[in-house]
Write a protein that holds these residues in place. Sequence first.
Motif, PDB file in Angstrom:
ATOM      1  N   GLU A  58      -1.461  -2.346  -3.623  1.00 38.97           N
ATOM      2  CA  GLU A  58      -2.672  -2.306  -2.645  1.00 38.97           C
ATOM      3  C   GLU A  58      -2.945  -0.564  -2.549  1.00 38.97           C
ATOM      4  O   GLU A  58      -1.985   0.292  -2.599  1.00 38.97           O
ATOM      5  N   THR A  59      -4.222  -0.013  -2.708  1.00 40.49           N
ATOM      6  CA  THR A  59      -4.614   1.181  -2.677  1.00 40.49           C
ATOM      7  C   THR A  59      -5.515   1.631  -1.759  1.00 40.49           C
ATOM      8  O   THR A  59      -6.478   1.047  -1.503  1.00 40.49           O
ATOM      9  N   SER A  60      -5.180   2.953  -1.080  1.00 38.73           N
ATOM     10  CA  SER A  60      -5.860   3.187  -0.083  1.00 38.73           C
ATOM     11  C   SER A  60      -6.084   4.973  -0.086  1.00 38.73           C
ATOM     12  O   SER A  60      -5.313   5.499  -0.763  1.00 38.73           O
ATOM     13  N   ALA A  61      -6.482   5.363   1.079  1.00 37.01           N
ATOM     14  CA  ALA A  61      -6.662   6.999   1.188  1.00 37.01           C
ATOM     15  C   ALA A  61      -5.041   7.184   1.559  1.00 37.01           C
ATOM     16  O   ALA A  61      -4.314   6.734   2.084  1.00 37.01           O
TER      17      ALA A  61
ATOM     18  N   GLU B  36      -1.910   8.884   3.103  1.00 35.78           N
ATOM     19  CA  GLU B  36      -1.568   8.908   4.524  1.00 35.78           C
ATOM     20  C   GLU B  36      -0.359   9.797   4.632  1.00 35.78           C
ATOM     21  O   GLU B  36      -0.026  10.780   4.006  1.00 35.78           O
TER      22      GLU B  36
ATOM     23  N   SER C 237       5.516   2.236   0.491  1.00 39.82           N
ATOM     24  CA  SER C 237       4.116   2.680   0.772  1.00 39.82           C
ATOM     25  C   SER C 237       4.265   4.331   0.280  1.00 39.82           C
ATOM     26  O   SER C 237       5.361   5.014   1.052  1.00 39.82           O
TER      27      SER C 237
ATOM     28  N   ASN D  68       2.229   8.178  -1.047  1.00 39.64           N
ATOM     29  CA  ASN D  68       0.840   8.931  -1.655  1.00 39.64           C
ATOM     30  C   ASN D  68       1.526   9.394  -3.072  1.00 39.64           C
ATOM     31  O   ASN D  68       2.381  10.021  -3.401  1.00 39.64           O
TER      32      ASN D  68
ATOM     33  N   ASN E 183      -3.810   8.961  -3.669  1.00 43.95           N
ATOM     34  CA  ASN E 183      -3.982   7.717  -3.289  1.00 43.95           C
ATOM     35  C   ASN E 183      -2.824   7.273  -2.479  1.00 43.95           C
ATOM     36  O   ASN E 183      -1.822   7.472  -3.324  1.00 43.95           O
ATOM     37  N   ASN E 184      -2.858   6.121  -1.680  1.00 43.25           N
ATOM     38  CA  ASN E 184      -1.579   5.550  -1.217  1.00 43.25           C
ATOM     39  C   ASN E 184      -1.604   4.333  -1.791  1.00 43.25           C
ATOM     40  O   ASN E 184      -2.545   3.525  -1.829  1.00 43.25           O
TER      41      ASN E 184
ATOM     42  N   THR F 107       0.830   0.642  -2.144  1.00 49.04           N
ATOM     43  CA  THR F 107       2.180  -0.228  -1.726  1.00 49.04           C
ATOM     44  C   THR F 107       2.507  -1.408  -2.644  1.00 49.04           C
ATOM     45  O   THR F 107       1.368  -1.867  -3.089  1.00 49.04           O
TER      46      THR F 107
ATOM     47  N   LYS G   8      -8.735   5.598 -10.453  1.00 51.32           N
ATOM     48  CA  LYS G   8      -8.856   6.199  -9.256  1.00 51.32           C
ATOM     49  C   LYS G   8      -8.126   7.558  -9.229  1.00 51.32           C
ATOM     50  O   LYS G   8      -8.099   8.220  -8.294  1.00 51.32           O
TER      51      LYS G   8
END
Length: 218
Positions: free
Chosen positions: A29-32, A34, A146, A148, A156-157, A159, A184
């Motif tokens: 799982e990749t997100s902005a 944190e 999780s 960075n 990217n963050n 998990t 990314k």
Amino acid sequence: MKTNFIKLLFVAFVSVSLFSCKDKAKEAETSAAEAVIEAAPEATTYNADLSASKIAWKGFKPTGEHYGYISLTEGVLNTTDGEIAGGSFTIDMKSIMVTDIPAEEKGNAKLVSHLSNEDFFDVEKYPTATFKITGIEKQEGKTLLSGNLTLKEATNNVTFPVTVTNTGDVLTLESETFTIDRTKWNVEYGSKSIFDNLGDKFINDDIELKVSLKASKS
């Protein structure tokens, strides 16, 4: 004859599809980015054993795959009441190793050079990458870590599931195999999601990773 040939093609297509789905590791799982966990004053610190810690990688293209390892330059894990409560590690991008081609063959050095140059990781400009823990939680019987991930000026963050073993003096963290989308992190060479004229000369965006970290109490 034509009908039998079509049936044979269909069976082959289904078989390849099922095989590919079965073998493909789940994408993290990749997100902005944190906020990073700051270690509490009472936290116990474990320093990575660099000789026993590594990241396994695997890359894919239509004609096959390549794989190997990357080493760490440093790493720290913090625990509170025996549970991970922060930490980070630094990845030595200049240590990229290829293990699917015998070391004595020219193809090994050629691939290492290609992965190290500007096409891929540009290790002279970006000699290290970092992973800084932002959270850890239990979910559906699994421990999810999780953090960075910073590589080539992109953060990217991500998990992914891990198994953590704490014997008191030694802490080991072993991830399940997972994938990340390299684009990314500005690694775009041979990506058909970036370039539309590659035909079958593309390289998959997904890179498969498996983190193995062993640390001792400081």
